[in-house]
Design an enzyme around this catalytic site. Structure first.
Site, PDB file in Angstrom:
ATOM      1  N   SER A   1       0.900  -1.220   0.044  1.00 49.90           N
ATOM      2  CA  SER A   1      -0.096  -0.004   0.095  1.00 49.90           C
ATOM      3  C   SER A   1       0.744   1.179  -0.073  1.00 49.90           C
ATOM      4  O   SER A   1       0.469   2.451  -0.481  1.00 49.90           O
ATOM      5  CB  SER A   1      -0.955  -0.119   1.168  1.00 49.90           C
ATOM      6  N   GLU A   2       1.956   1.365   0.619  1.00 52.82           N
ATOM      7  CA  GLU A   2       2.909   2.471   0.986  1.00 52.82           C
ATOM      8  C   GLU A   2       3.610   2.581  -0.562  1.00 52.82           C
ATOM      9  O   GLU A   2       3.695   3.616  -0.797  1.00 52.82           O
ATOM     10  CB  GLU A   2       3.885   2.267   1.970  1.00 52.82           C
ATOM     11  N   SER A   3       4.297   1.501  -0.985  1.00 55.58           N
ATOM     12  CA  SER A   3       5.141   1.716  -2.177  1.00 55.58           C
ATOM     13  C   SER A   3       4.859   0.794  -3.671  1.00 55.58           C
ATOM     14  O   SER A   3       6.052   1.031  -4.469  1.00 55.58           O
ATOM     15  CB  SER A   3       6.744   1.701  -1.757  1.00 55.58           C
TER      16      SER A   3
END
Length: 184
Positions: free
Chosen positions: A57-59
């Site tokens: 989800s972040e990267s």
């Protein structure tokens, strides 16, 4: 021979459908750095599926990404947060663009948030919006009736982030169970 072609085309369609769906999920939910995730997850007692979901989800598993706010690497850690975490761990030299350092510090941070909130959803909210905001939300009856769980996540970005992480968790749990992935 009369039934061969319809059966062949039906089976081909089913195979193509299954393969196509698998490819789409593989693009949406990549999985890399399994060794680093497993090591950090075991070290800090955090489910590797939870860690992989945050990284996705972040990267999207891009180790070189830097946000417009300055968050760095796979787990999108702010340099000031990473410095604080590294001090607590007596970590010494680290590079947030190195997967092992980023995953180790990010997983340690997740372990702190999970211990503080004792709830994956609240830990995800806190990872995205900060622990101070989550504590404010829990103390506001408009967002939490019991002061322990959120009935409403007031930031759309955080709500979307939590939804994205939870979808990824569902996929990675299924993948772990289906393929019987050791240590994951």
């Amino acid at each position: 021979m009369k039934y061969f072609l319809p059966i062949f085309f039906s089976l081909s369609f089913v195979f193509l459908l299954m393969f196509g769906i698998s490819c789409v999920y593989g693009i949406m939910f990549p999985l890399r750095y399994e060794e680093e995730i497993s090591y950090a997850s075991e070290t800090y007692d955090v489910d590797p599926v939870f860690v992989a979901s945050v990284i996705n989800s972040e990267s999207g598993f891009n180790k070189d990404v830097v946000s417009n706010k300055g968050a760095v690497g796979l787990m999108q850690l702010m340099p000031s947060t990473a410095e604080y975490l590294a001090e607590k761990l007596n970590y010494g030299e680290y590079d947030l663009k190195l997967p092992e350092d980023n995953i180790n510090l990010g997983t340690y941070y997740l372990s702190i948030l999970l211990e503080e909130f004792n709830n994956e959803t609240l830990a995800l909210c806190s990872y995205n919006a900060g622990p101070t905001n989550v504590h404010k939300w829990l103390n506001n009856e408009e967002y939490s009736k019991d002061g322990k769980t959120l009935d409403v996540i007031p930031f759309n970005e955080t709500k979307n982030y939590v939804d994205k992480c939870q979808k990824a968790m569902k996929y990675y749990k299924h993948k772990r169970n289906y393929f019987a992935i050791e240590n994951f």
